[in-house]
Motif scaffolding. Structure first.
Motif, PDB file in Angstrom:
ATOM      1  N   ASP A 192       0.843  -1.206   0.000  1.00 36.84           N
ATOM      2  CA  ASP A 192       0.000   0.000   0.000  1.00 36.84           C
ATOM      3  C   ASP A 192       0.874   1.250   0.000  1.00 36.84           C
ATOM      4  OD1 ASP A 192      -2.290  -1.450   0.080  1.00 36.84           O
ATOM      5  OD2 ASP A 192      -2.572  -1.300   2.235  1.00 36.84           O
ATOM      6  N   PHE A 193       1.921   1.196   0.812  1.00 36.34           N
ATOM      7  CA  PHE A 193       2.814   2.339   0.918  1.00 36.34           C
ATOM      8  C   PHE A 193       3.458   2.668  -0.438  1.00 36.34           C
ATOM      9  CE2 PHE A 193       7.210   3.763   1.330  1.00 36.34           C
ATOM     10  CZ  PHE A 193       6.991   5.020   1.860  1.00 36.34           C
ATOM     11  N   MET A 194       3.925   1.625  -1.137  1.00 34.83           N
ATOM     12  CA  MET A 194       4.587   1.845  -2.426  1.00 34.83           C
ATOM     13  C   MET A 194       3.609   2.455  -3.442  1.00 34.83           C
ATOM     14  SD  MET A 194       7.616   0.847  -1.871  1.00 34.83           S
ATOM     15  CE  MET A 194       8.824  -0.248  -2.531  1.00 34.83           C
ATOM     16  N   GLN A 195       2.379   1.971  -3.420  1.00 38.22           N
ATOM     17  CA  GLN A 195       1.378   2.509  -4.353  1.00 38.22           C
ATOM     18  C   GLN A 195       1.054   3.972  -4.010  1.00 38.22           C
ATOM     19  OE1 GLN A 195      -1.636  -0.466  -3.782  1.00 38.22           O
ATOM     20  NE2 GLN A 195      -0.834  -1.795  -5.389  1.00 38.22           N
ATOM     21  N   THR A 196       1.014   4.286  -2.710  1.00 40.12           N
ATOM     22  CA  THR A 196       0.759   5.661  -2.271  1.00 40.12           C
ATOM     23  C   THR A 196       1.916   6.573  -2.698  1.00 40.12           C
ATOM     24  OG1 THR A 196      -0.480   4.822  -0.391  1.00 40.12           O
ATOM     25  CG2 THR A 196       0.224   7.104  -0.262  1.00 40.12           C
ATOM     26  N   TRP A 197       3.136   6.068  -2.532  1.00 41.20           N
ATOM     27  CA  TRP A 197       4.308   6.818  -2.970  1.00 41.20           C
ATOM     28  C   TRP A 197       4.185   7.159  -4.450  1.00 41.20           C
ATOM     29  CZ3 TRP A 197       8.732   9.022  -1.155  1.00 41.20           C
ATOM     30  CH2 TRP A 197       9.696   9.365  -2.112  1.00 41.20           C
ATOM     31  N   ARG A 198       3.794   6.170  -5.238  1.00 35.21           N
ATOM     32  CA  ARG A 198       3.630   6.343  -6.693  1.00 35.21           C
ATOM     33  C   ARG A 198       2.683   7.513  -6.997  1.00 35.21           C
ATOM     34  NH1 ARG A 198       6.041   6.232 -10.098  1.00 35.21           N
ATOM     35  NH2 ARG A 198       7.070   4.641 -11.267  1.00 35.21           N
ATOM     36  N   LYS A 199       1.628   7.597  -6.166  1.00 34.54           N
ATOM     37  CA  LYS A 199       0.606   8.620  -6.387  1.00 34.54           C
ATOM     38  C   LYS A 199       1.125  10.022  -6.058  1.00 34.54           C
ATOM     39  CE  LYS A 199      -3.991  10.012  -4.739  1.00 34.54           C
ATOM     40  NZ  LYS A 199      -5.068   9.697  -3.781  1.00 34.54           N
ATOM     41  N   TYR A 200       1.915  10.140  -4.990  1.00 31.60           N
ATOM     42  CA  TYR A 200       2.299  11.474  -4.514  1.00 31.60           C
ATOM     43  C   TYR A 200       3.643  11.960  -5.025  1.00 31.60           C
ATOM     44  CZ  TYR A 200      -1.850  11.594  -1.753  1.00 31.60           C
ATOM     45  OH  TYR A 200      -3.160  11.603  -1.386  1.00 31.60           O
TER      46      TYR A 200
ATOM     47  N   LEU B  72       4.215  16.507  -0.096  1.00 30.04           N
ATOM     48  CA  LEU B  72       4.003  15.969   1.250  1.00 30.04           C
ATOM     49  C   LEU B  72       2.758  16.579   1.885  1.00 30.04           C
ATOM     50  CD1 LEU B  72       4.939  14.274   3.678  1.00 30.04           C
ATOM     51  CD2 LEU B  72       6.388  16.197   4.366  1.00 30.04           C
ATOM     52  N   LYS B  73       2.578  17.870   1.685  1.00 32.85           N
ATOM     53  CA  LYS B  73       1.402  18.556   2.233  1.00 32.85           C
ATOM     54  C   LYS B  73       0.116  17.947   1.657  1.00 32.85           C
ATOM     55  CE  LYS B  73      -0.110  23.290   3.182  1.00 32.85           C
ATOM     56  NZ  LYS B  73       0.153  24.719   2.944  1.00 32.85           N
ATOM     57  N   SER B  74       0.103  17.694   0.350  1.00 33.23           N
ATOM     58  CA  SER B  74      -1.063  17.061  -0.295  1.00 33.23           C
ATOM     59  C   SER B  74      -1.306  15.668   0.267  1.00 33.23           C
ATOM     60  CB  SER B  74      -0.833  16.945  -1.810  1.00 33.23           C
ATOM     61  OG  SER B  74      -0.682  18.211  -2.378  1.00 33.23           O
ATOM     62  N   PHE B  75      -0.218  14.943   0.479  1.00 31.87           N
ATOM     63  CA  PHE B  75      -0.292  13.587   1.034  1.00 31.87           C
ATOM     64  C   PHE B  75      -0.945  13.608   2.424  1.00 31.87           C
ATOM     65  CE2 PHE B  75       2.093  10.578   3.821  1.00 31.87           C
ATOM     66  CZ  PHE B  75       1.659   9.390   3.286  1.00 31.87           C
ATOM     67  N   LEU B  76      -0.481  14.512   3.293  1.00 33.14           N
ATOM     68  CA  LEU B  76      -1.017  14.598   4.656  1.00 33.14           C
ATOM     69  C   LEU B  76      -2.480  15.062   4.656  1.00 33.14           C
ATOM     70  CD1 LEU B  76       2.033  16.181   6.546  1.00 33.14           C
ATOM     71  CD2 LEU B  76       1.422  13.768   6.337  1.00 33.14           C
ATOM     72  N   LYS B  77      -2.790  16.015   3.787  1.00 31.58           N
ATOM     73  CA  LYS B  77      -4.167  16.512   3.696  1.00 31.58           C
ATOM     74  C   LYS B  77      -5.116  15.402   3.283  1.00 31.58           C
ATOM     75  CE  LYS B  77      -6.851  20.290   1.659  1.00 31.58           C
ATOM     76  NZ  LYS B  77      -6.820  21.435   0.737  1.00 31.58           N
ATOM     77  N   ASP B  78      -4.665  14.598   2.334  1.00 34.51           N
ATOM     78  CA  ASP B  78      -5.479  13.488   1.847  1.00 34.51           C
ATOM     79  C   ASP B  78      -5.726  12.461   2.950  1.00 34.51           C
ATOM     80  OD1 ASP B  78      -6.944  12.124  -0.057  1.00 34.51           O
ATOM     81  OD2 ASP B  78      -5.235  11.025  -0.839  1.00 34.51           O
ATOM     82  N   LEU B  79      -4.689  12.171   3.737  1.00 33.24           N
ATOM     83  CA  LEU B  79      -4.846  11.214   4.843  1.00 33.24           C
ATOM     84  C   LEU B  79      -5.909  11.688   5.830  1.00 33.24           C
ATOM     85  CD1 LEU B  79      -1.268  10.016   5.892  1.00 33.24           C
ATOM     86  CD2 LEU B  79      -2.826   9.022   4.258  1.00 33.24           C
ATOM     87  N   LEU B  80      -5.881  12.989   6.146  1.00 33.79           N
ATOM     88  CA  LEU B  80      -6.861  13.531   7.093  1.00 33.79           C
ATOM     89  C   LEU B  80      -8.271  13.508   6.508  1.00 33.79           C
ATOM     90  CD1 LEU B  80      -4.795  16.469   8.574  1.00 33.79           C
ATOM     91  CD2 LEU B  80      -5.622  14.474   9.819  1.00 33.79           C
ATOM     92  N   GLN B  81      -8.391  13.804   5.228  1.00 35.57           N
ATOM     93  CA  GLN B  81      -9.713  13.773   4.579  1.00 35.57           C
ATOM     94  C   GLN B  81     -10.280  12.351   4.584  1.00 35.57           C
ATOM     95  OE1 GLN B  81      -8.920  15.691   0.806  1.00 35.57           O
ATOM     96  NE2 GLN B  81      -9.503  17.711   1.592  1.00 35.57           N
ATOM     97  N   LYS B  82      -9.403  11.378   4.372  1.00 34.03           N
ATOM     98  CA  LYS B  82      -9.861   9.972   4.398  1.00 34.03           C
ATOM     99  C   LYS B  82     -10.403   9.605   5.779  1.00 34.03           C
ATOM    100  CE  LYS B  82      -6.684   8.273   0.851  1.00 34.03           C
ATOM    101  NZ  LYS B  82      -7.645   8.053  -0.218  1.00 34.03           N
ATOM    102  N   ALA B  83      -9.847  10.267   6.804  1.00 35.61           N
ATOM    103  CA  ALA B  83     -10.303  10.016   8.177  1.00 35.61           C
ATOM    104  C   ALA B  83     -11.420  10.972   8.584  1.00 35.61           C
ATOM    105  CB  ALA B  83      -9.124  10.148   9.133  1.00 35.61           C
ATOM    106  N   ASN B  84     -11.966  11.724   7.594  1.00 38.59           N
ATOM    107  CA  ASN B  84     -13.051  12.686   7.844  1.00 38.59           C
ATOM    108  C   ASN B  84     -12.676  13.753   8.862  1.00 38.59           C
ATOM    109  OD1 ASN B  84     -14.928  11.482   6.054  1.00 38.59           O
ATOM    110  ND2 ASN B  84     -15.248   9.857   7.569  1.00 38.59           N
ATOM    111  N   LYS B  85     -11.412  14.198   8.801  1.00 32.14           N
ATOM    112  CA  LYS B  85     -10.947  15.247   9.701  1.00 32.14           C
ATOM    113  C   LYS B  85     -10.648  16.507   8.908  1.00 32.14           C
ATOM    114  CE  LYS B  85     -10.904  12.810  13.496  1.00 32.14           C
ATOM    115  NZ  LYS B  85     -11.680  13.170  14.667  1.00 32.14           N
TER     116      LYS B  85
END
Length: 261
Positions: A103-111, A124-137
Motif C-alpha cells: 500500500d505504501f509503495m502505491q501511495t508513494w507512486r501517487k504522490y 508531502l502537504k497534499s499527502f497529509l491533507k489526503d490522509l486527514l480527509q480519508k479520516a473525515n478530519k
C-alpha cells in the motif's frame, strides 16, 4: 530535560512528539532499540509517576512487552501508539491506507507526482491533507503547514528539504517495513548500473517480474544477514507496486536499493 518533561503531558503536541523521538533515537537510525528503548521505557515510567499520572493501558502493555526485552525494536509508528499524541497528528501513524508495504509503495507512486524519486514539501502537504480527509478530519492550512514541516524534520535524515522513499517508509510499522531491511544493501551508482544491465537481460530499459526475481535471489544470497530468501515473494510484490504497468525502471529500483552516488 525537555523530552522527559514532554512525557508528563496529558496530550503531547506534534512538536513535542518530534523532540521525544529525536532525543531517544540517539543514533538517528529510524528506530529505538537496545539501550535507547530501555531508556525510553524507564524514563516514561518515571515521568508519568512524577506527574502523578497512571500509565495508560497502551503504555502498560508497551512496558510489559519491552520493559525487560533487550532485543526489542520500535519505530515512530509504534511510539505514536503509546504516547497520548495530538489527535490529528496521530492519524498519520494510524492511517489504514498504509497498512502494508505494498500500500505504501502505491501511495508513494501517487504522490511523487513528478517521478523525481522524492516527495517535496507541497507533495508531502497534499499527502497529509489526503490522509486527514480519508479520516473525515478537517484541518486549517496553518496547522497542515506545521505538520508538514514537522514531518520533514522527523523523516528527512539528510536534511535536504525533501523525503526519499526510504525516509518516508518510517510511516510503516517496523515489523512490516521491508525497506528497513534493504537499507543495509547499499550500492554505489556504478555497482547498481552494472547490476541493472546484468538483470535487464533483453536490454529493453526496464526489469520485469521474472528479471526482478533473479536479481532478488542473488541479493538474498549475498546479504543473508539482512534479507531472508523466504520473504522473496513479499519483496517482489512490494517492489513491483512501484512499477509502471509491470515495468520497473532504473529510477524506481534505485529508490529501493538506496543507491548512493
Amino acid at each position: 530535560m525537555a523530552a522527559e518533561t514532554h512525557l508528563q503531558g496529558v496530550e503531547i503536541s506534534a512538536a513535542q512528539f518530534f523532540d521525544i523521538w529525536h532525543h531517544y533515537d540517539s543514533d538517528g537510525n529510524g528506530y529505538l532499540d537496545g539501550k535507547e528503548l530501555q531508556n525510553f521505557v524507564q524514563e516514561l515510567q518515571q515521568a508519568r509517576k512524577k506527574a502523578g499520572l497512571e500509565l495508560t493501558p497502551e503504555m502498560k502493555a508497551f512496558v510489559d512487552q519491552y520493559g525487560k526485552s533487550t532485543d526489542g525494536k520500535i519505530g515512530i509508528v509504534e511510539l505514536a501508539q503509546v504516547l497520548p499524541t495530538e489527535e490529528n497528528f496521530l492519524l498519520f501513524f494510524r492511517c489504514q491506507q498504509l497498512k502494508s508495504s505494498e500500500d505504501f509503495m502505491q501511495t508513494w507512486r501517487k504522490y511523487d507526482t513528478d517521478h523525481s524519486g522524492f516527495i517535496e514539501t507541497e507533495e508531502l502537504k497534499s499527502f497529509l491533507k489526503d490522509l486527514l480527509q480519508k479520516a473525515n478530519k478537517q484541518i486549517d492550512d496553518s496547522k497542515l503547514t506545521e505538520y508538514t514541516q514537522i514531518m520533514l524534520r522527523m523523516f528527512d535524515a539528510n536534511n535536504d528539504g525533501k523525503l526519499e522513499l526510504t525516509e518516508m517508509a518510517s510511516l510503516l510499522p517496523v515489523q512490516e517495513n521491508f525497506l528497513l531491511q534493504f537499507k543495509c544493501v547499499k550500492m554505489c551508482r556504478k555497482e547498481f548500473n552494472k547490476a541493472f544491465e546484468l538483470y535487464d537481460q533483453d536490454g529493453n530499459g526496464y526489469i520485469d517480474e521474472n528479471e526482478l526475481d533473479a536479481l532478488l535471489k542473488d541479493l538474498c544470497e549475498k546479504n543473508k544477514k539482512e534479507l531472508d530468501i523466504n520473504n522473496l515473494a513479499t519483496y517482489k510484490k512490494n517492489i513491483m507496486a512501484l512499477s509502471d504497468g509491470g515495468k520497473l525502471y532504473r529510477t524506481e529500483l534505485a529508490l529501493v536499493l538506496c543507491v548512493e552516488n
